[in-house]
Design an enzyme around this catalytic site. Sequence first.
Site, mmCIF file in Angstrom:
data_model
loop_
_atom_site.group_PDB
_atom_site.id
_atom_site.type_symbol
_atom_site.label_atom_id
_atom_site.label_comp_id
_atom_site.label_asym_id
_atom_site.label_seq_id
_atom_site.Cartn_x
_atom_site.Cartn_y
_atom_site.Cartn_z
ATOM 1 N N GLN A 1 -4.691 -1.773 9.680
ATOM 2 C CA GLN A 1 -4.548 -3.079 9.029
ATOM 3 C C GLN A 1 -5.123 -4.173 9.934
ATOM 4 O OE1 GLN A 1 -3.493 -3.544 5.887
ATOM 5 N NE2 GLN A 1 -3.769 -5.736 6.024
ATOM 6 N N ASP B 1 -11.080 2.677 4.059
ATOM 7 C CA ASP B 1 -11.331 1.237 3.954
ATOM 8 C C ASP B 1 -12.818 0.953 3.717
ATOM 9 O OD1 ASP B 1 -9.537 -0.872 4.030
ATOM 10 O OD2 ASP B 1 -9.169 -0.693 6.181
ATOM 11 N N LYS C 1 0.840 -1.205 0.000
ATOM 12 C CA LYS C 1 0.000 0.000 0.000
ATOM 13 C C LYS C 1 0.871 1.249 0.000
ATOM 14 C CE LYS C 1 -3.810 -2.354 2.323
ATOM 15 N NZ LYS C 1 -4.419 -2.785 3.575
HETATM 16 N N1 GUN Z 1 -6.744 -7.086 6.006
HETATM 17 C C1 GUN Z 1 -7.020 -7.803 4.893
HETATM 18 N N2 GUN Z 1 -7.625 -7.024 3.977
HETATM 19 C C2 GUN Z 1 -7.731 -5.803 4.531
HETATM 20 C C3 GUN Z 1 -8.262 -4.566 4.056
HETATM 21 O O1 GUN Z 1 -8.785 -4.426 2.949
HETATM 22 N N3 GUN Z 1 -8.181 -3.525 4.923
HETATM 23 C C4 GUN Z 1 -7.636 -3.644 6.154
HETATM 24 N N4 GUN Z 1 -7.603 -2.571 6.939
HETATM 25 N N5 GUN Z 1 -7.132 -4.770 6.627
HETATM 26 C C5 GUN Z 1 -7.192 -5.839 5.798
#
Ligand code: GUN
Length: 284
Positions: free
Chosen positions: A97, A120, A53
């Site tokens: 996350q 998100d 990211k």
């Molecule tokens: N863990 C796995 N996929 C995601 C996501 O799309 N966002 C977040 N914050 N954590 C994740």
Amino acid sequence: MTAEIISGKELAQELRENMKHEAKALNQAGVSPHLTVILVGNNPASRSYVSGKQKASKEIGIESEVIELPETVSEDALLDQIVKLNTNQRVHGILVQLPLPDHIDEQKVIEAIDPAKDVDGFHPISIGKMMIGEDTFLPCTPYGIVTMLKSKQIPIAGQHVVVIGRSNIVGKPVGQLLLNEHATVTYCHSKTKNLKDITKQADILIVAVGREHFINGDYIKQGAAVIDVGVNRTAAGKLTGDVDFDSAKEIASYITPVPGGVGPMTITMLLQNTIQAAKESIKQ
Ligand code: GUN
């Protein structure tokens, strides 16, 4: 006939080129789009997603900062950190996350994020708005899937979409988004009876179960579009999906590969949401 491959990697590149211009325009207007990611603990998969990211953000001109907290961080300390980011005007997007360690209430953390910074799309306000079709941040993986289908002009209205998996992150919201696009949606999950009878009716089959090659060509209707959301490691350490690509591609009309399918689109939609958040911050 073998299926046409929907390359998330290529589409992501195209969209990111466009976003570079949007980020530049925002910078020229005096706003530097800024994403802050909170990473708790040392989960290697989470660490790898977060660095992906960060790299993608930098490439298109989004400032990205990672706040690393130890596995032992208290829930209160994490919530305090979020409150600080909520009020920090420089920060447009906040992403915590997941998963979080067991001693932390994940839902409480998600709900602490200011919905205006919820890139998100996991906050109940974001999800509620999505349910009723109001403008909001859409969760990145479902948003990426819909973008992929539209990129190939795959019909959605009136089509039968079958979603396997009912997670809050993927299954539930992708079905809802496609319902908003006038699809007829069926959800399947681990308790579903006669799974194959249902999947064989799907014009669009979305597989998000997290089990290597859970679906093969026998489960697919001739000419269906198949979207594979799985990210699994084989015993040999290779990345693979929930769909047996080789048998599925002989039956489907469109199919997404793993890797290079849904994965790059998820990050791309996060970048899109962050740019959107930065734009909205000027309007306010
Ligand atoms: N863990 C796995 N996929 C995601 C996501 O799309 N966002 C977040 N914050 N954590 C994740």
